[in-house]
Design a protein around this motif. Structure first.
Motif, PDB file in Angstrom:
ATOM      1  N   LEU B  21      54.560 -20.918 -23.015  1.00  0.00           N
ATOM      2  CA  LEU B  21      55.142 -20.887 -24.366  1.00  0.00           C
ATOM      3  C   LEU B  21      54.553 -19.711 -25.137  1.00  0.00           C
ATOM      4  N   TRP B  28      56.667 -21.499 -31.418  1.00  0.00           N
ATOM      5  CA  TRP B  28      56.191 -22.871 -31.185  1.00  0.00           C
ATOM      6  C   TRP B  28      54.898 -23.104 -31.945  1.00  0.00           C
ATOM      7  N   LEU B  58      57.422 -31.590 -25.360  1.00  0.00           N
ATOM      8  CA  LEU B  58      57.984 -30.477 -26.143  1.00  0.00           C
ATOM      9  C   LEU B  58      59.196 -30.982 -26.927  1.00  0.00           C
ATOM     10  N   ILE B  75      61.365 -23.362 -20.747  1.00  0.00           N
ATOM     11  CA  ILE B  75      60.871 -22.086 -21.288  1.00  0.00           C
ATOM     12  C   ILE B  75      61.486 -20.912 -20.531  1.00  0.00           C
TER      13      ILE B  75
END
Lengths: 212, 212
Positions: B21, B28, B58, B75
């Motif tokens: 991430l 994020w 997530l 991702i």
């Protein structure tokens, strides 16, 4: 060309690949791995078949895949079956396949091996008690999830079901009794009723009877 | 909208999601899970956050994903990074992510927990010795694979690297010494040299220092 699956009857990890191969109607045949004769530990197996020293391995022409979760995704791509009906479902299927590999099949396979396939005087009691405790937590998660559901994801069988059931049909004791988990028991019944379903010892070559 | 990752610094499984991430440049923020205060075992967490009782989770708008391997694939889809350059590479990445979940991170995380986060008189010696033995086999597989390679798959970092390294940067002892595995040691150095790389305790909230 007929795909080949390196597998053996005692392996729930191999069953997780063999069952959707069989039920998808794809053209495949099993190739027996002599796990109990040490084949997966040989340099030849690690060099030529799988550097991870594991079964199952799927060979489809020049494609060679290992890890049951990867083989399951390949079967879903190739057959259009069992991968989930939408992108959201596909992620949910994969989520349960990962959970199974991490928390359920890995522990169940290990515990069953220690309790049944090691000589009686080599079975580590503390390890077995510990992994049985972890497995109980996993059964609780799965049983709670299956309350009011026929399948782990969506309205029909997917690779999530075929992954989570990997070790749960075997007769050898490892601390799992399906009658103690009503939702798991009902769900395993749904899998058994699928057209063409086979028990691992009927689907793949090799069983404890061969070594008795 | 800023994505939220339920995580905590001590969790290598959360690090496996937080690191790609962070390195992908996606928007994020971490949301600390009070694992050591029992949050993941509460009915509220299981009902509202993750029925599996685990981190990471997530949240991206209405999408809620768990299992680090699933989050990593998301991702990769969203950023176009770390998923492998071709379909063959993507399968090879996934193969190592599954292997890691099954054989490496799951055992490393458990062993580290037992050796460091349980009271000294509650640490099961036989279990620790057993899981350390299994881990040694996993280090051998990974070290042999990394001979002559800079990355687990292909010519650059992928989720396979970010999965396999999940627990290997932590300072707490669990039977892993990177200087004993020259290929693993060199590969961990490659990860540390990635632009923006952060140690788990610098990337996510929470560390043993908070509880000292």
């Amino acid at each position: 060309m007929t795909m080949k699956l390196y597998c053996f009857g005692e392996s729930g990890n191999a069953y997780k690949a063999a069952l959707p191969l069989h039920l998808s109607g794809l053209d495949w045949e099993p190739l027996k791995v002599d796990f109990f004769g040490g084949e997966t530990r040989t340099t030849e197996y690690r060099s030529n078949v799988n550097e991870m020293g594991e079964a199952p391995v799927l060979v489809d022409g020049n494609t060679r895949l290992t890890q049951s979760g990867v083989i399951q995704m390949y079967i879903a791509e190739k057959s259009g079956k069992f991968g989930g009906a939408t992108p959201d479902e596909a992620r949910e299927v994969l989520r349960w396949v990962f959970w199974d590999n991490h928390k359920l099949s890995s522990q169940a396979g290990m515990t069953r091996f220690l309790m049944n396939f090691l000589p009686a005087d080599k079975r580590p009691a503390e390890v077995i008690a510990f992994t049985q405790g972890r497995l109980k937590s996993a059964y609780q998660v799965l049983d709670a999830h299956l309350a009011g559901r026929d399948w782990v994801v969506g309205n029909g069988p997917t690779n999530a079901d075929f992954s989570c059931c990997g070790y749960l049909f075997y007769p050898e004791p490892f601390g799992f009794d399906r009658t103690e988990w009503s939702n798991i028991d009902r769900w395993l019944g749904n899998i058994e009723e699928l057209d063409g379903w086979k028990h691992p010892y009927d689907l793949m070559p090799g069983s404890p009877a061969d070594r008795a």
